[in-house]
Design a protein around this motif. Structure first.
Motif, short mmCIF file in Angstrom:
data_model
loop_
_atom_site.label_atom_id
_atom_site.label_comp_id
_atom_site.label_asym_id
_atom_site.label_seq_id
_atom_site.Cartn_x
_atom_site.Cartn_y
_atom_site.Cartn_z
N LEU A 38 1.99 -32.27 -19.98
CA LEU A 38 0.80 -33.10 -20.14
C LEU A 38 1.08 -34.46 -20.74
CD1 LEU A 38 -1.84 -30.46 -21.27
CD2 LEU A 38 -1.21 -31.21 -18.96
N ASP A 39 2.21 -34.64 -21.33
CA ASP A 39 2.54 -35.93 -21.93
C ASP A 39 4.05 -36.10 -21.88
OD1 ASP A 39 2.94 -38.22 -23.48
OD2 ASP A 39 1.51 -37.64 -25.02
N ALA A 62 -3.64 -37.50 -24.87
CA ALA A 62 -4.70 -37.81 -23.91
C ALA A 62 -4.85 -36.69 -22.89
CB ALA A 62 -4.39 -39.13 -23.20
N HIS A 63 -6.07 -36.52 -22.42
CA HIS A 63 -6.38 -35.57 -21.35
C HIS A 63 -6.16 -34.13 -21.76
CE1 HIS A 63 -6.54 -39.25 -19.10
NE2 HIS A 63 -5.25 -39.45 -19.22
N THR A 64 -6.23 -33.86 -23.06
CA THR A 64 -6.18 -32.49 -23.54
C THR A 64 -7.37 -32.26 -24.45
OG1 THR A 64 -4.91 -32.94 -25.56
CG2 THR A 64 -3.65 -32.57 -23.53
#
Lengths: 118, 117
Positions: free
Chosen positions: B55-56, A98-100
């Motif tokens: 990011l994750d 997500a969000h990439t």
């Protein structure tokens, strides 16, 4: 959540025999599918991948896999195994992060250990 | 180096100790992943970095697990107050671009095997 099932924990085949390793996936969209091999003490090595197009994909070391959407399967095959094929085999599906912009992580099955009888 | 390098290859820790595992990705690789592989299981995703940005981190099992990549190259996975269930092989992987999975350009290290007594 995306998941991958490899129904066979351990398979034994004779050298020269054919091989099929099963893989079923759960994914809402068109999946990115992979097969990796892990030899003892070695890193994971990519055998082949499927993204789109021809549903029969060829990989390294004489392996191939067929994507069957209707069965949610991506089984790995080899016509004639060699003793050096003994290893752990992992099926995996790509899952978006997500969000990439397009980054994905791999979701692996639990693996199938292949033993080769001489 | 030519590939992804991880150290130490083997680590034995007493329950309650802190450990740090290092990953040197291939030079210039933007993306870096950590996976945990318990005995007899497939690798499970822990966390993902794009350059220095984490990011994750949805796969980190508890707040005892912490990962960093401060300069966008070397990464460290730290486990505080280790427990027996932390025993596993910790795999690092890197790729040139965020979308490199599409081209199969994801390179794994040989892993760090952690045993917690």
């Amino acid at each position: 959540a995306q998941s991958v099932t490899q129904p066979d924990i351990h398979i034994t085949v004779s050298e020269g025999a054919s091989l099929e390793l099963r893989c079923n996936y759960s994914y809402g969209a068109t999946p990115y599918l992979f097969w990796y091999v892990q030899s003892p003490g070695q890193g994971l090595q990519l055998l082949l991948k499927y993204f789109s197009g021809d549903t029969l994909v060829q990989g390294i070391k004489g392996f191939e896999a067929e994507f069957k959407r209707s069965q949610s399967s991506f089984n790995l095959r080899k016509p004639s195994v060699h003793w050096s094929d003994a290893a752990e085999y992992f099926c995996a599906v790509g899952d978006r992060i997500a969000h990439t912009e397009g980054a994905q992580k791999l979701v692996f099955g639990q693996g199938t250990r292949l033993t080769i009888n001489p | 180096g030519a590939g992804v390098s991880q150290s130490p290859r083997y680590k034995v820790a007493k329950r309650g100790q802190d450990v740090a595992l290092r990953c040197d990705p291939i030079s210039g690789h933007v993306s870096l992943f950590w996976y945990q592989q318990a005995l007899g299981q497939g690798p499970e995703f822990l966390t993902y970095f794009q350059n220095e940005a984490q990011l994750d981190k949805s796969g980190l099992p508890s707040d005892r697990f912490f990962a960093e990549r401060p300069e966008g190259s070397v990464s460290t996975l730290k486990i505080q107050r280790t427990q027996q269930e932390d025993s596993a092989v910790y795999l690092c992987a890197s790729s040139p671009r965020p979308t490199s999975l599409n081209t199969g350009e994801l390179f794994f290290g040989e892993g760090s095997r952690l045993t917690v007594l």
